[in-house]
Scaffold this active site. Structure first.
Site, PDB file in Angstrom:
ATOM      1  N   LYS A 235       0.815  -1.219   0.000  1.00  0.00           N
ATOM      2  CA  LYS A 235       0.000   0.000   0.000  1.00  0.00           C
ATOM      3  C   LYS A 235       0.848   1.268   0.000  1.00  0.00           C
ATOM      4  CE  LYS A 235      -4.350  -1.851   1.711  1.00  0.00           C
ATOM      5  NZ  LYS A 235      -5.379  -1.848   2.768  1.00  0.00           N
TER       6      LYS A 235
ATOM      7  N   ARG B 248      -3.273 -10.003   5.264  1.00  0.00           N
ATOM      8  CA  ARG B 248      -3.739 -10.098   3.880  1.00  0.00           C
ATOM      9  C   ARG B 248      -2.634  -9.546   2.984  1.00  0.00           C
ATOM     10  NH1 ARG B 248      -6.283  -6.649   0.260  1.00  0.00           N
ATOM     11  NH2 ARG B 248      -7.819  -7.607  -1.142  1.00  0.00           N
TER      12      ARG B 248
END
Length: 263
Positions: free
Chosen positions: A209, A243
């Site tokens: 991210k 995740r």
């Protein structure tokens, strides 16, 4: 499906989208998507999280019909060819219902049961697992950010429980990268352990991210080491599921962290 506290579970990301921030278009072919899921399982993934709509900042909205067109054939193949649970990343009740009908075990809702008022009832009807994620429009908070996140999650938990979702099937996600600035994301990561007081398992989704890219100044696929750092620190702070895109690297880091923190 989960035996929390014994190990960190690895959720492998499988996006069958043309526009996801890191792997958009990489797995839009059904055979390629299924083979990638098998490779992630071979590397140690405990659950596959399938997404048919990008939720990156500025993503293009996709209707339920198109989302299902993308994921349905992949779900059918996966249910025939793999033996680990499947999660579907969606905030639409119609998509959740069709996916659960095909045997999916978990719904990963990036809007925490808030975007579609029918979502909680659908999940309860199928006695499925749910990941409730914190999210909001904008990055303004009227109180301390962790207090705001906890308040949101508690309200979403109440929505789920009132609909009939079992407590033991709820997982919480602080929503790194959603409704938060760079500095706010770092603050949440620093204070992850505060979520433990809610009494539910925690899922952490930081893989590749922008919070990592902003620190390291590298492109998404070069953010493996930064992701690993958040995986290890998350495990230290009580995270139960991570995740991630890069299974092998993160599972090795998780096993080492588990040996230290889950003794």
């Amino acid at each position: 499906m989960f035996n929390y506290g014994k190990k960190t579970y690895i959720m492998g990301i499988l996006n069958v989208t043309p526009d996801s921030f890191s792997d958009g278009g990489d797995f839009s072919n059904i055979d390629i998507a299924v083979n990638h899921a098998k490779e992630m399982i071979k590397e140690g993934a405990d659950i596959i999280d399938l997404g048919g709509e990008s939720t990156r900042p500025g993503h293009n909205y996709v209707g339920a019909e198109e989302e299902l067109r993308r994921i349905t054939p992949v779900i059918k193949r996966l249910k025939e060819e793999i033996n680990v649970p499947i999660s579907v990343d969606t905030y639409k009740a119609d998509v959740a219902k069709a996916s659960l009908e095909l045997g999916v075990e978990m719904i990963n809702d990036v809007w925490g049961l808030r975007k579609d008022k029918n979502m909680a009832n659908v999940i309860a009807d199928y006695d499925a697992y749910v990941c409730i994620m914190h999210n909001q429009d904008g990055t303004e908070y009227d109180k301390d950010i962790m207090e705001s996140i906890k308040k949101f999650l508690l309200e979403s938990i109440e929505i789920g429980l009132n609909a009939g979702i079992k407590k033991e099937k709820i997982v919480l996600d602080p929503g790194i990268g959603f409704g938060k600035t760079f500095e706010q994301n770092l603050e949440v990561l620093k204070r992850l352990d505060e979520l433990n007081e809610l009494g539910y398992p925690i899922l952490l989704g930081t893989s590749r991210k922008s919070v990592i890219g902003n620190v390291l100044n590298v492109e998404p696929k070069e953010r493996v080491e930064g992701t690993i750092a958040t995986t290890v620190l998350g495990i230290r702070d009580g995270v139960d599921i991570v995740r991630v895109h890069d299974i092998k690297e993160n599972i090795r880091a998780a096993k080492m962290a588990d040996a230290i923190y889950r003794r």
